[in-house]
Design a protein around this motif. Structure first.
Motif, PDB file in Angstrom:
ATOM      1  N   GLU A  64      -6.989 -14.430 -11.250  1.00  0.00           N
ATOM      2  CA  GLU A  64      -6.189 -13.873 -12.346  1.00  0.00           C
ATOM      3  C   GLU A  64      -5.499 -12.565 -11.975  1.00  0.00           C
ATOM      4  OE1 GLU A  64      -8.548 -13.831 -15.931  1.00  0.00           O
ATOM      5  OE2 GLU A  64      -9.017 -15.969 -15.755  1.00  0.00           O
ATOM      6  N   SER A  65      -5.122 -12.444 -10.714  1.00  0.00           N
ATOM      7  CA  SER A  65      -4.350 -11.299 -10.221  1.00  0.00           C
ATOM      8  C   SER A  65      -2.902 -11.757 -10.079  1.00  0.00           C
ATOM      9  CB  SER A  65      -4.893 -10.818  -8.879  1.00  0.00           C
ATOM     10  OG  SER A  65      -6.207 -10.379  -9.020  1.00  0.00           O
ATOM     11  N   TYR A  66      -2.253 -11.932 -11.219  1.00  0.00           N
ATOM     12  CA  TYR A  66      -0.960 -12.605 -11.254  1.00  0.00           C
ATOM     13  C   TYR A  66       0.159 -11.814 -10.585  1.00  0.00           C
ATOM     14  CZ  TYR A  66      -3.736 -15.206 -14.587  1.00  0.00           C
ATOM     15  OH  TYR A  66      -4.742 -15.918 -15.180  1.00  0.00           O
ATOM     16  N   LYS A  67       0.165 -10.503 -10.732  1.00  0.00           N
ATOM     17  CA  LYS A  67       1.208  -9.706 -10.070  1.00  0.00           C
ATOM     18  C   LYS A  67       1.086  -9.818  -8.555  1.00  0.00           C
ATOM     19  CE  LYS A  67       2.001  -6.394 -13.750  1.00  0.00           C
ATOM     20  NZ  LYS A  67       1.941  -5.010 -14.189  1.00  0.00           N
ATOM     21  N   GLN A  68      -0.143  -9.806  -8.072  1.00  0.00           N
ATOM     22  CA  GLN A  68      -0.367  -9.944  -6.635  1.00  0.00           C
ATOM     23  C   GLN A  68       0.074 -11.331  -6.160  1.00  0.00           C
ATOM     24  OE1 GLN A  68      -4.428  -9.302  -5.364  1.00  0.00           O
ATOM     25  NE2 GLN A  68      -3.780  -8.693  -3.319  1.00  0.00           N
ATOM     26  N   CYS A  69      -0.155 -12.330  -6.984  1.00  0.00           N
ATOM     27  CA  CYS A  69       0.285 -13.683  -6.653  1.00  0.00           C
ATOM     28  C   CYS A  69       1.800 -13.723  -6.482  1.00  0.00           C
ATOM     29  CB  CYS A  69      -0.149 -14.667  -7.741  1.00  0.00           C
ATOM     30  SG  CYS A  69       0.413 -16.355  -7.437  1.00  0.00           S
ATOM     31  N   VAL A  70       2.514 -13.097  -7.411  1.00  0.00           N
ATOM     32  CA  VAL A  70       3.974 -13.050  -7.321  1.00  0.00           C
ATOM     33  C   VAL A  70       4.396 -12.383  -6.009  1.00  0.00           C
ATOM     34  CG1 VAL A  70       6.057 -12.048  -8.349  1.00  0.00           C
ATOM     35  CG2 VAL A  70       4.356 -13.155  -9.815  1.00  0.00           C
ATOM     36  N   PHE A  87       7.463 -21.423  -4.999  1.00  0.00           N
ATOM     37  CA  PHE A  87       8.126 -21.374  -6.303  1.00  0.00           C
ATOM     38  C   PHE A  87       7.170 -21.788  -7.417  1.00  0.00           C
ATOM     39  CE2 PHE A  87      12.083 -21.513  -3.772  1.00  0.00           C
ATOM     40  CZ  PHE A  87      12.761 -20.477  -4.395  1.00  0.00           C
ATOM     41  N   PHE A  88       6.382 -22.842  -7.162  1.00  0.00           N
ATOM     42  CA  PHE A  88       5.442 -23.331  -8.176  1.00  0.00           C
ATOM     43  C   PHE A  88       4.386 -22.279  -8.512  1.00  0.00           C
ATOM     44  CE2 PHE A  88       1.342 -25.320  -9.101  1.00  0.00           C
ATOM     45  CZ  PHE A  88       1.639 -25.941 -10.298  1.00  0.00           C
ATOM     46  N   ARG A  89       3.775 -21.706  -7.490  1.00  0.00           N
ATOM     47  CA  ARG A  89       2.716 -20.717  -7.736  1.00  0.00           C
ATOM     48  C   ARG A  89       3.272 -19.453  -8.382  1.00  0.00           C
ATOM     49  NH1 ARG A  89      -0.562 -22.267  -2.261  1.00  0.00           N
ATOM     50  NH2 ARG A  89      -1.379 -24.196  -3.140  1.00  0.00           N
ATOM     51  N   ARG A  90       4.452 -19.051  -7.967  1.00  0.00           N
ATOM     52  CA  ARG A  90       5.067 -17.878  -8.579  1.00  0.00           C
ATOM     53  C   ARG A  90       5.413 -18.168 -10.040  1.00  0.00           C
ATOM     54  NH1 ARG A  90      10.409 -15.045  -6.074  1.00  0.00           N
ATOM     55  NH2 ARG A  90      11.417 -16.818  -7.075  1.00  0.00           N
ATOM     56  N   ALA A  91       5.865 -19.378 -10.325  1.00  0.00           N
ATOM     57  CA  ALA A  91       6.175 -19.760 -11.710  1.00  0.00           C
ATOM     58  C   ALA A  91       4.927 -19.708 -12.578  1.00  0.00           C
ATOM     59  CB  ALA A  91       6.780 -21.165 -11.751  1.00  0.00           C
ATOM     60  N   LYS A  92       3.838 -20.217 -12.055  1.00  0.00           N
ATOM     61  CA  LYS A  92       2.584 -20.208 -12.817  1.00  0.00           C
ATOM     62  C   LYS A  92       2.139 -18.773 -13.103  1.00  0.00           C
ATOM     63  CE  LYS A  92      -1.857 -22.535 -12.905  1.00  0.00           C
ATOM     64  NZ  LYS A  92      -2.676 -23.559 -12.273  1.00  0.00           N
ATOM     65  N   ALA A  93       2.204 -17.924 -12.089  1.00  0.00           N
ATOM     66  CA  ALA A  93       1.821 -16.522 -12.280  1.00  0.00           C
ATOM     67  C   ALA A  93       2.748 -15.849 -13.284  1.00  0.00           C
ATOM     68  CB  ALA A  93       1.861 -15.781 -10.942  1.00  0.00           C
ATOM     69  N   ARG A  94       4.032 -16.128 -13.181  1.00  0.00           N
ATOM     70  CA  ARG A  94       4.981 -15.517 -14.109  1.00  0.00           C
ATOM     71  C   ARG A  94       4.761 -16.005 -15.536  1.00  0.00           C
ATOM     72  NH1 ARG A  94      10.560 -15.349 -10.461  1.00  0.00           N
ATOM     73  NH2 ARG A  94      10.164 -13.249  -9.640  1.00  0.00           N
ATOM     74  N   ARG A  95       4.409 -17.271 -15.695  1.00  0.00           N
ATOM     75  CA  ARG A  95       4.083 -17.762 -17.043  1.00  0.00           C
ATOM     76  C   ARG A  95       2.913 -16.987 -17.608  1.00  0.00           C
ATOM     77  NH1 ARG A  95       0.047 -21.015 -18.742  1.00  0.00           N
ATOM     78  NH2 ARG A  95      -0.306 -21.934 -16.703  1.00  0.00           N
ATOM     79  N   LEU A  96       1.904 -16.784 -16.794  1.00  0.00           N
ATOM     80  CA  LEU A  96       0.702 -16.078 -17.244  1.00  0.00           C
ATOM     81  C   LEU A  96       0.957 -14.585 -17.454  1.00  0.00           C
ATOM     82  CD1 LEU A  96      -1.714 -18.100 -14.994  1.00  0.00           C
ATOM     83  CD2 LEU A  96      -1.658 -18.137 -17.510  1.00  0.00           C
ATOM     84  N   LEU A  97       2.044 -14.077 -16.893  1.00  0.00           N
ATOM     85  CA  LEU A  97       2.473 -12.692 -17.133  1.00  0.00           C
ATOM     86  C   LEU A  97       3.488 -12.612 -18.282  1.00  0.00           C
ATOM     87  CD1 LEU A  97       2.953 -11.561 -13.424  1.00  0.00           C
ATOM     88  CD2 LEU A  97       1.268 -10.632 -15.042  1.00  0.00           C
ATOM     89  N   ASN A  98       3.706 -13.747 -18.956  1.00  0.00           N
ATOM     90  CA  ASN A  98       4.669 -13.856 -20.059  1.00  0.00           C
ATOM     91  C   ASN A  98       6.102 -13.563 -19.619  1.00  0.00           C
ATOM     92  OD1 ASN A  98       2.810 -14.626 -22.095  1.00  0.00           O
ATOM     93  ND2 ASN A  98       2.110 -12.503 -22.172  1.00  0.00           N
ATOM     94  N   ARG A  99       6.418 -13.917 -18.396  1.00  0.00           N
ATOM     95  CA  ARG A  99       7.784 -13.796 -17.869  1.00  0.00           C
ATOM     96  C   ARG A  99       8.394 -15.201 -17.869  1.00  0.00           C
ATOM     97  NH1 ARG A  99       8.978  -9.044 -15.181  1.00  0.00           N
ATOM     98  NH2 ARG A  99      11.041  -9.798 -15.741  1.00  0.00           N
ATOM     99  N   HIS A 100       8.565 -15.756 -19.058  1.00  0.00           N
ATOM    100  CA  HIS A 100       8.908 -17.162 -19.225  1.00  0.00           C
ATOM    101  C   HIS A 100      10.246 -17.546 -18.600  1.00  0.00           C
ATOM    102  CE1 HIS A 100       6.066 -16.912 -22.913  1.00  0.00           C
ATOM    103  NE2 HIS A 100       5.407 -17.034 -21.791  1.00  0.00           N
ATOM    104  N   ASP A 101      11.274 -16.713 -18.741  1.00  0.00           N
ATOM    105  CA  ASP A 101      12.582 -17.055 -18.166  1.00  0.00           C
ATOM    106  C   ASP A 101      12.509 -17.161 -16.648  1.00  0.00           C
ATOM    107  OD1 ASP A 101      13.728 -17.159 -20.662  1.00  0.00           O
ATOM    108  OD2 ASP A 101      14.563 -15.136 -20.564  1.00  0.00           O
ATOM    109  N   LEU A 102      11.808 -16.216 -16.026  1.00  0.00           N
ATOM    110  CA  LEU A 102      11.660 -16.263 -14.568  1.00  0.00           C
ATOM    111  C   LEU A 102      10.822 -17.460 -14.139  1.00  0.00           C
ATOM    112  CD1 LEU A 102      11.099 -12.460 -13.851  1.00  0.00           C
ATOM    113  CD2 LEU A 102      13.168 -13.800 -13.412  1.00  0.00           C
TER     114      LEU A 102
END
Length: 158
Positions: A64-70, A87-102
């Motif tokens: 659950e270290s989403y920023k680090q994942c990005v 792209f997939f892993r970054r998308a998942k992390a961004r979703r969990l960071l509430n960065r839905h558009d990205l």
């Protein structure tokens, strides 16, 4: 470097993500400071580095270290800008960071780069989760706005 990656893989498969991440990070440090290879060796080592970055991204998702994942995915995409896993892993992390558009943009790119198979199923599942998050966000925002408007009008009546 390869030994650290293999050790990290074994730890990851044993669900020891923190320890696996440490191994991948050691491999990445080793790459940065210890290699002055010829071109053919550099290409091979760059591929090992890419896999370490992608595996580190998988670990940080589980931790659950989403920023680090990005960040790991960004580095991976500097090596291979057509890597669907990044792209997939970054998308998942961004979703969990509430960065839905990205996240949506990354998922669309992952779909473009993936030709069927398991990855596509995972991408489709992630797209559904993202859509649910967006709907929930809209609903929560609307409820908040209604409470804010309703709260101020009731105060005006008192």
């Amino acid at each position: 470097m390869k030994k650290f990656k293999l050790d990290g893989n074994a730890l990851f498969n044993s669900n020891k993500c923190h320890e696996a991440l440490q191994k991948y990070q050691k491999a990445l440090i080793y790459y940065e400071y210890c290699f002055d290879a010829v071109d053919s060796e550099k290409r091979e080592l760059e591929q090992v580095r890419l896999r370490c970055l992608l595996n580190a991204a998988a670990c940080t998702l589980r931790l659950e270290s989403y920023k680090q994942c990005v960040e790991f995915c960004n580095e991976a995409l500097e090596i291979d800008d057509k890597n669907p896993k990044a792209f997939f892993r970054r998308a998942k992390a961004r979703r969990l960071l509430n960065r839905h558009d990205l996240a949506k943009r990354d998922l669309k790119r992952a779909v473009e780069l993936t030709e069927g198979g398991k990855k596509c199923t995972d991408i489709q599942r992630e797209m559904m989760l993202l859509q649910q998050c967006e709907e929930q966000y809209k609903q929560t925002t609307m409820e908040f706005a209604q409470r804010a408007i309703g709260g101020s009008s009731s105060e005006d009546n008192n």
